[in-house]
Design a protein around this motif. Structure first.
Motif, mmCIF file in Angstrom:
data_model
loop_
_atom_site.group_PDB
_atom_site.id
_atom_site.type_symbol
_atom_site.label_atom_id
_atom_site.label_comp_id
_atom_site.label_asym_id
_atom_site.label_seq_id
_atom_site.Cartn_x
_atom_site.Cartn_y
_atom_site.Cartn_z
ATOM 1 N N ALA A 55 0.829 -1.205 0.000
ATOM 2 C CA ALA A 55 0.000 0.000 0.000
ATOM 3 C C ALA A 55 0.862 1.253 0.000
ATOM 4 C CB ALA A 55 -0.930 -0.008 1.211
ATOM 5 N N GLU A 84 -1.903 -6.017 -7.714
ATOM 6 C CA GLU A 84 -2.709 -5.123 -8.527
ATOM 7 C C GLU A 84 -2.528 -3.693 -8.035
ATOM 8 O OE1 GLU A 84 -6.883 -5.746 -8.346
ATOM 9 O OE2 GLU A 84 -7.061 -5.204 -6.230
ATOM 10 N N ARG A 85 -2.746 -2.741 -8.937
ATOM 11 C CA ARG A 85 -2.663 -1.335 -8.558
ATOM 12 C C ARG A 85 -3.870 -0.970 -7.700
ATOM 13 N NH1 ARG A 85 -0.727 -1.815 -13.670
ATOM 14 N NH2 ARG A 85 1.443 -1.113 -13.957
ATOM 15 N N ASN A 86 -3.628 -0.085 -6.747
ATOM 16 C CA ASN A 86 -4.679 0.278 -5.800
ATOM 17 C C ASN A 86 -4.670 1.788 -5.586
ATOM 18 O OD1 ASN A 86 -6.784 -0.325 -3.990
ATOM 19 N ND2 ASN A 86 -5.385 -0.290 -2.251
ATOM 20 N N SER A 105 0.195 3.093 -5.237
ATOM 21 C CA SER A 105 -0.180 2.131 -4.207
ATOM 22 C C SER A 105 -0.585 0.820 -4.860
ATOM 23 C CB SER A 105 -1.348 2.682 -3.377
ATOM 24 O OG SER A 105 -1.704 1.785 -2.339
ATOM 25 N N TYR A 106 -0.348 -0.286 -4.139
ATOM 26 C CA TYR A 106 -0.597 -1.617 -4.699
ATOM 27 C C TYR A 106 -1.273 -2.497 -3.652
ATOM 28 C CZ TYR A 106 2.700 0.106 -8.163
ATOM 29 O OH TYR A 106 3.317 0.868 -9.123
ATOM 30 N N ARG A 107 -1.763 -3.627 -4.136
ATOM 31 C CA ARG A 107 -2.454 -4.559 -3.246
ATOM 32 C C ARG A 107 -2.013 -5.984 -3.560
ATOM 33 N NH1 ARG A 107 -8.120 -6.769 -2.514
ATOM 34 N NH2 ARG A 107 -8.554 -6.262 -4.686
#
Length: 338
Positions: A273, A320-322, A326-328
């Motif tokens: 994140a 995945e992009r969040n 930020s990512y998840r």
């Protein structure tokens, strides 16, 4: 208005209803009777929590096995992740993701790749002198057999970097655990940790474990750099920052790909994140930020599975992009079992 049924069909429907009603009644009667007359009591001893210790799947023609080296809970994620953030913000992120605020259970996940020609072990866990001492860590040696392997069958020990929870399992009872293996590590990484008298304090504690565990097999080492193939289908990827020569590895077989990213994340939520949050173990903090952003973006763009050494076991998932920057982490469910 309901359309009238023919007499024959109506009779059949009535018979079916009688049969079902009678059958249900007959089936339920003993159950209800037992429920009210049984003398059984819930006296069995609690067995305690348990998690699988290894997980196996196919990637093209390769067979890949992740092995749990520890199930310990440790303090964190702050400041292990978020050293440059406010503790309140890290704790709030944990609450928002239904996680404990001050404890977590990282994976410590050595991985074995069977290429059909070679057995390759990626990282060796804590062993007897890693971060998580026995009996809470250092399980690899004991788990090889249940997972279907013998130490003497390992052809290559491939090290992402030189921290004690990655090189600790190389030695068992003062002898190399993998007597027939060649050892592969980034040349920059080896040269950083191996000199005597270079470090003091905490870095010397880490370096002393590296020297103790690598010196008995130093003549068996091969040094690689980013872009080099360890074997056909396993290529070194630059992932500097956590340590000066930290490497990830791109694994490819029959058109399928997977990324083993070593220590590019230390928490399945906080690290992804906020890749800008420092990891306390990163030697070059800003380079670690740059590497996380690049590696996460690559995994998300290419939509490839990832083995993250410190992700919750079995440590396999997707990214995945969040939102911007930020990512998840999306834990693997069944995609790789098809």
């Amino acid at each position: 208005m309901r359309k009238a049924l023919s007499p024959d069909i109506e009779a059949l429907a009535v018979d079916r209803r009688k049969l079902l009603t009678t059958g249900i009644g007959v089936a339920l009667t003993p159950t209800l009777s037992l429920a009210f007359t049984s003398n059984a009591t819930a006296s069995a001893q609690a067995l305690g929590p348990w998690q699988p210790k290894f997980y196996r799947f196919k990637l093209g023609s390769f067979e890949i096995t992740t092995i749990s080296d520890s199930e310990a809970f440790i303090d964190g994620p702050f400041p292990i992740v978020g050293q440059n953030a406010r503790e309140a913000d890290v704790r709030a992120l944990m609450r928002d993701n239904l996680l404990p605020e001050q404890k977590y259970q990282p994976g410590f996940t050595p991985t074995i790749i069977n290429t059909g020609d070679k057995l390759i072990l990626l990282d060796t866990g804590n062993g007897s002198n890693g971060f998580i001492p026995r009996p809470n860590g250092g399980w690899l040696a004991a788990q090889l057999g249940p997972a279907g392997f013998k130490p003497e069958d390992i052809d290559i020990v491939l090290l992402s970097h030189g921290h004690p929870d990655h090189v600790g399992g190389m030695i068992e009872n003062a002898k190399p655990l993998f007597p027939n293996a060649q050892y592969v590590i980034g040349g920059i990484e080896h040269d950083f940790w191996s000199p005597e008298g270079k470090f003091t304090g905490d870095l010397e504690k880490l370096a002393s474990v590296f020297r103790a565990n690598t010196s008995p097999v130093v003549e068996k080492f091969k040094f690689v750099k980013p872009g080099d193939d360890v074997v056909t289908g396993i290529r070194a990827v630059e992932a500097y920052g956590h340590t000066p020569g930290h490497l990830a590895f791109l694994i490819e077989s029959q058109g399928k790909s997977l990324l083993y990213w070593g220590d590019c994340a230390h928490h399945q939520v906080a690290s992804l994140a906020h890749p800008e949050w420092y990891c306390v173990f990163d030697i070059d903090k800003q380079k670690g930020v740059e590497t996380r952003r690049r590696i996460y973006d690559m995994a998300a763009t290419d939509r490839i599975p990832v083995i993250g050494y410190h992700m919750p076991f079995p440590s396999i998932g997707y990214v995945e992009r969040n939102g911007p920057g930020s990512y998840r982490w999306l834990a693997h469910s069944y995609q790789l079992n098809l």
